[in-house]
Structure formats: C-alpha cells, structure tokens
Design a protein around this motif. Sequence first.
Motif, mmCIF file in Angstrom:
data_model
loop_
_atom_site.group_PDB
_atom_site.id
_atom_site.type_symbol
_atom_site.label_atom_id
_atom_site.label_comp_id
_atom_site.label_asym_id
_atom_site.label_seq_id
_atom_site.Cartn_x
_atom_site.Cartn_y
_atom_site.Cartn_z
ATOM 1 N N THR A 27 10.624 -4.003 -4.096
ATOM 2 C CA THR A 27 10.680 -4.938 -4.260
ATOM 3 C C THR A 27 9.604 -4.641 -2.671
ATOM 4 O O THR A 27 8.226 -4.608 -1.797
ATOM 5 C CB THR A 27 10.207 -6.004 -4.740
ATOM 6 N N GLU A 28 10.382 -5.797 -1.586
ATOM 7 C CA GLU A 28 9.590 -5.936 -0.068
ATOM 8 C C GLU A 28 9.949 -5.036 0.426
ATOM 9 O O GLU A 28 9.066 -3.814 1.179
ATOM 10 C CB GLU A 28 10.606 -6.413 0.790
ATOM 11 N N GLU A 33 6.655 -2.850 -0.391
ATOM 12 C CA GLU A 33 5.344 -3.694 0.177
ATOM 13 C C GLU A 33 3.983 -2.951 0.132
ATOM 14 O O GLU A 33 2.978 -2.190 0.105
ATOM 15 C CB GLU A 33 5.335 -4.674 -0.025
ATOM 16 N N GLN A 34 3.983 -2.851 1.440
ATOM 17 C CA GLN A 34 3.297 -2.086 2.800
ATOM 18 C C GLN A 34 2.748 -0.130 2.783
ATOM 19 O O GLN A 34 1.538 -0.459 2.028
ATOM 20 C CB GLN A 34 3.974 -2.228 3.985
ATOM 21 N N ARG A 50 3.265 0.756 -0.893
ATOM 22 C CA ARG A 50 1.812 0.322 -2.041
ATOM 23 C C ARG A 50 0.627 0.135 -1.327
ATOM 24 O O ARG A 50 -0.675 0.925 -2.205
ATOM 25 C CB ARG A 50 3.305 -0.441 -3.162
ATOM 26 N N GLN A 51 0.347 -0.189 -0.656
ATOM 27 C CA GLN A 51 -0.845 -0.683 -0.333
ATOM 28 C C GLN A 51 -1.941 0.362 0.758
ATOM 29 O O GLN A 51 -2.565 0.849 0.265
ATOM 30 C CB GLN A 51 -1.129 -2.338 0.678
ATOM 31 N N TRP A 95 4.140 -1.328 -11.504
ATOM 32 C CA TRP A 95 3.180 -0.436 -10.039
ATOM 33 C C TRP A 95 2.397 0.586 -9.922
ATOM 34 O O TRP A 95 3.502 1.887 -9.816
ATOM 35 C CB TRP A 95 3.264 -1.052 -8.695
#
Length: 296
Positions: A2-3, A6-7, A9-10, A113
Amino acid sequence: MTEILEQERQTAAAWFETLRNEIVASFEALEERQTTGPTAGLPAGRFEVTKTTRTSEDGSDAGGGLMSVMRGGRVFEKVGVNISTVYGQLGAAAQKAMAARGVPGMDSDPRFWASGISLVAHMQNPHAPAVHMNTRMFWTPHAWWFGGGSDLNPCIEYAEDTAHFHDVQRDHLAAHGDDLYPKLKAWADEYFFIPHRNRARGVGGIFMDDRNSGDWAADFALTQDIGRAFLPAFVPLVDKRRDTPWTEADKDTQLVHRGLYAEYNLVYDRGTKFGLATGHDANAVLMSLPPMAKWI
C-alpha cells in the motif's frame, strides 16, 4: 505494498489525465480542419464533459472521473474519452473473477484501486475507421498490474491504413524488446475475436493485461508508449479518409459493422463487465456503444 505504490498510483492517474487532454485537443482540432463535404455545415464538434462518480455498497465515496463525449460533429459521429480513478472493496462476483485470474488474497482483503483512460470513436464518414484505445493500472494489497492497447475497426478496409496503424504500434514498442509487438499483436487478435460470428471485430492492434514484470517503472513506461502511439497511429488515417465521398451503401455497411462492435462490447469485453459489476457510472461504462447500428 500500500505504502510502496501510493506515489506510483498518483503518477499513473495523472498521466492518464494528461493523455486524455492531448487526445481531446487533437480531436477538436480535427473537427476544425473539416471544412468540406456533407458534414462541413455542422458546427465543429466539442466535447461535453461530465463528472462521474462511483458509490460503494455502504454509500461512501469510491472515486470517479470525467466522461468526455462529442456527438454529431463534422468528423466524429460519436466519440468518448473517459478517465476514472475508482477504489474500495470488490464485491463477491468481482472477487471471484479476480481469484480466477490468479490474484492472491482476494478472500481475505478485497480492497482495490484502478485508474485508466478509455476511448472509442465512431466516425461520420464510413471510409474513416472506428477505433478503440485504453490503458489502465490496477492495484490490490496483494498485486498490481497494467493493461490496455488499441485496435482499429474499419467497416471499409484499406490495407495501407491497417499497415500504418500496426507500423506505428511496432515502432513505439521497439524500445521494450523486439518480441513484444508480435506478442501484443497476437494477444489483440485473440482478445478482439467474436466467437459467435467466427470473425475478428476489426483489423487488430495491440493488447495486454495483467502486466507485472516486477519492475513498476518499466511496465509504466511501456503503458505510456502504448498511449503515445495512439494519436500518430490514428489521426493520419482520419485526415486521409475524412473527405472521401460515401454512398448510402457505404453507410449501411458501416451500421452493420457497428452491430458487431456492440455485440462484442456487451457480451465479451472484460472492461464493460468489470465496470458494471463494480458499480461505476453505467453511462460512462457504456459510452463505447455506437449512436446507431444495424443488424441484418
């Protein structure tokens, strides 16, 4: 994971939006260039943009996107360029489908996601080919992957147009290995086949799914090059064919071919099934359907 992602995915979601903006601008420029022929008296087409939303089963926000649709233009009879970023928990049916594809851990943690761009263009002139393109990233706590491609769907085929479309795809994939284009071309030929008609939907292109080499940056670069190939592969064909005179028989051929397209998208397309099964905006999911079609 997850961590870690995160970037990433953005970054992926932002790039899909950038590609969307480039395509919208290019298609509106095509409309401006169409100044002759039977549709020249129409206003130059412009995209109508609508926000889309996805609501989870408990009523909470689960993402959304932008649905951009042009109808009744000089060049495009209907074209949609959608982007979305959705998230939440997969329902039982979607979990089962993901498990069948080999995604681990869906029974213990069904969070997901997904972000991507999806495009379908249906043309005014029957000699100008319809086209489909999408690229996407999918994430769960247990896995991530990319997918997408583009394929050409002419109702009146021109060998040189097909060759151009494929040549541009090949050139854009060359940096990722000589064996990749033949693999993704064969995948598209298999994926965009209509079993109950025993024929292909169009003249093919490239397609991939479940792409995870273990190197996120490399797979994202490949996905970007698939997206970057689209405009140079498609727009020159439209410019070549948009002024070609057509007959009522040509238009009839186009409408019948669109029936094939509708059949495929409603019966077989994985993206359509996933979008409807996960509660995304039905109008956005079904944007791909042509404005008019015919069956014989």
